[in-house]
Design a protein around this motif. Structure first.
Motif, mmCIF file in Angstrom:
data_model
loop_
_atom_site.group_PDB
_atom_site.id
_atom_site.type_symbol
_atom_site.label_atom_id
_atom_site.label_comp_id
_atom_site.label_asym_id
_atom_site.label_seq_id
_atom_site.Cartn_x
_atom_site.Cartn_y
_atom_site.Cartn_z
ATOM 1 N N PHE A 84 9.085 11.112 5.661
ATOM 2 C CA PHE A 84 8.787 10.939 4.191
ATOM 3 C C PHE A 84 7.268 10.479 4.018
ATOM 4 O O PHE A 84 7.049 9.500 4.550
ATOM 5 C CB PHE A 84 9.698 9.880 3.549
ATOM 6 C CG PHE A 84 11.023 10.148 3.662
ATOM 7 C CD1 PHE A 84 11.917 11.047 2.837
ATOM 8 C CD2 PHE A 84 11.949 9.623 4.660
ATOM 9 C CE1 PHE A 84 13.268 11.311 2.972
ATOM 10 C CE2 PHE A 84 13.328 9.955 4.809
ATOM 11 C CZ PHE A 84 14.110 10.637 3.937
ATOM 12 N N THR A 85 6.560 11.145 3.177
ATOM 13 C CA THR A 85 5.316 10.546 2.793
ATOM 14 C C THR A 85 5.432 9.841 1.782
ATOM 15 O O THR A 85 5.679 10.156 0.659
ATOM 16 C CB THR A 85 4.478 11.780 2.554
ATOM 17 O OG1 THR A 85 4.278 12.622 3.674
ATOM 18 C CG2 THR A 85 3.269 11.290 2.037
ATOM 19 N N LEU A 86 5.336 8.457 1.706
ATOM 20 C CA LEU A 86 5.699 7.465 0.838
ATOM 21 C C LEU A 86 4.851 7.392 -0.485
ATOM 22 O O LEU A 86 5.624 7.161 -1.560
ATOM 23 C CB LEU A 86 5.633 6.057 1.289
ATOM 24 C CG LEU A 86 6.593 5.860 2.517
ATOM 25 C CD1 LEU A 86 6.293 4.301 3.149
ATOM 26 C CD2 LEU A 86 8.233 5.844 2.040
ATOM 27 N N LYS A 109 7.915 2.910 -0.766
ATOM 28 C CA LYS A 109 8.587 2.064 0.053
ATOM 29 C C LYS A 109 9.925 2.643 0.424
ATOM 30 O O LYS A 109 10.457 3.713 -0.113
ATOM 31 C CB LYS A 109 8.961 0.719 -0.749
ATOM 32 C CG LYS A 109 9.722 0.883 -2.078
ATOM 33 C CD LYS A 109 9.956 -0.340 -2.784
ATOM 34 C CE LYS A 109 10.260 0.234 -4.079
ATOM 35 N NZ LYS A 109 10.499 -1.357 -4.737
ATOM 36 N N ILE A 110 10.659 2.119 1.535
ATOM 37 C CA ILE A 110 12.069 2.578 2.019
ATOM 38 C C ILE A 110 12.868 1.779 2.696
ATOM 39 O O ILE A 110 12.329 0.624 2.861
ATOM 40 C CB ILE A 110 11.613 3.877 3.161
ATOM 41 C CG1 ILE A 110 12.725 4.607 3.570
ATOM 42 C CG2 ILE A 110 10.781 2.943 4.419
ATOM 43 C CD1 ILE A 110 12.517 5.609 4.442
ATOM 44 N N ASN A 113 0.716 -1.278 0.088
ATOM 45 C CA ASN A 113 -0.017 -0.068 0.018
ATOM 46 C C ASN A 113 0.903 1.251 0.052
ATOM 47 O O ASN A 113 0.509 2.218 -0.904
ATOM 48 C CB ASN A 113 -1.016 0.049 1.171
ATOM 49 C CG ASN A 113 -0.179 -0.383 2.410
ATOM 50 O OD1 ASN A 113 0.884 -0.253 2.479
ATOM 51 N ND2 ASN A 113 -0.998 -0.322 3.520
ATOM 52 N N GLY A 114 1.895 1.310 0.717
ATOM 53 C CA GLY A 114 2.844 2.469 0.694
ATOM 54 C C GLY A 114 2.367 3.707 0.954
ATOM 55 O O GLY A 114 2.655 4.708 0.269
ATOM 56 N N THR A 115 1.234 3.810 1.846
ATOM 57 C CA THR A 115 0.415 5.275 2.024
ATOM 58 C C THR A 115 0.707 5.839 3.178
ATOM 59 O O THR A 115 0.268 6.928 3.496
ATOM 60 C CB THR A 115 -1.026 5.053 1.851
ATOM 61 O OG1 THR A 115 -1.330 3.860 3.012
ATOM 62 C CG2 THR A 115 -1.623 4.410 0.452
ATOM 63 N N GLY A 116 1.531 5.139 4.013
ATOM 64 C CA GLY A 116 2.012 5.757 5.317
ATOM 65 C C GLY A 116 3.008 6.573 5.162
ATOM 66 O O GLY A 116 3.567 6.878 4.283
ATOM 67 N N ASP A 117 3.398 7.151 6.425
ATOM 68 C CA ASP A 117 4.604 8.067 6.396
ATOM 69 C C ASP A 117 5.863 7.285 6.925
ATOM 70 O O ASP A 117 5.706 6.629 8.073
ATOM 71 C CB ASP A 117 4.368 9.251 7.445
ATOM 72 C CG ASP A 117 3.561 10.397 6.874
ATOM 73 O OD1 ASP A 117 3.445 10.501 5.543
ATOM 74 O OD2 ASP A 117 3.026 11.358 7.542
#
Length: 125
Positions: free
Chosen positions: A48-50, A76-77, A31-35
């Motif tokens: 970072f706002t992904l 992603k990170i 989903n990659g919608t978090g910070d």
């Protein structure tokens, strides 16, 4: 040994179920919608706002005598490189789901993903 129709059916079901689980855990898009929050020496240093990242970004961090590079891409990170002795942070790989985290303990750098989740874990009354 002679295979029966039942044996073949069970094998097909097991292989289908295994393939589905593999897809869900390893291949499905995250989903990659978090910070993503990077904490250095117990202080939130980077956010970072992904979902807003447009291109690959590398962020170099020097902490506690160690050099760490954090890479961010859309959704992603990860720890790209670190000169710590065990390299656990680098081998953790990409983080994209809310609640995931990785840490470089010698450098005291933690990467965690936070966000608003609609999943409810516990309700207490």
């Amino acid at each position: 040994m002679k295979w029966t129709i039942g044996d073949i059916g069970v094998c097909v079901l097991v292989l289908t179920f295994t393939g589905l689980l593999y897809y869900l855990f390893f291949m499905a898009p995250a989903n990659g919608t978090g910070d993503a929050i990077v904490t250095v020496n117990s202080k939130d240093s980077y956010r970072f706002t992904l979902s807003d990242i447009q291109s690959t970004q590398d962020t170099a961090i020097d902490a506690n005598g160690y050099h760490v590079v954090i890479r961010t891409e859309l959704g992603k990170i990860r720890f790209l490189t670190a000169d710590c002795p065990d390299q656990v942070c680098v081998h953790t790989g990409w983080l994209s789901a809310q609640g995931r985290m990785a840490a470089c303990v010698p450098a005291n750098v933690v990467v965690r993903i936070e966000g608003n989740s609609s999943d409810i874990d516990v309700v207490l009354e």
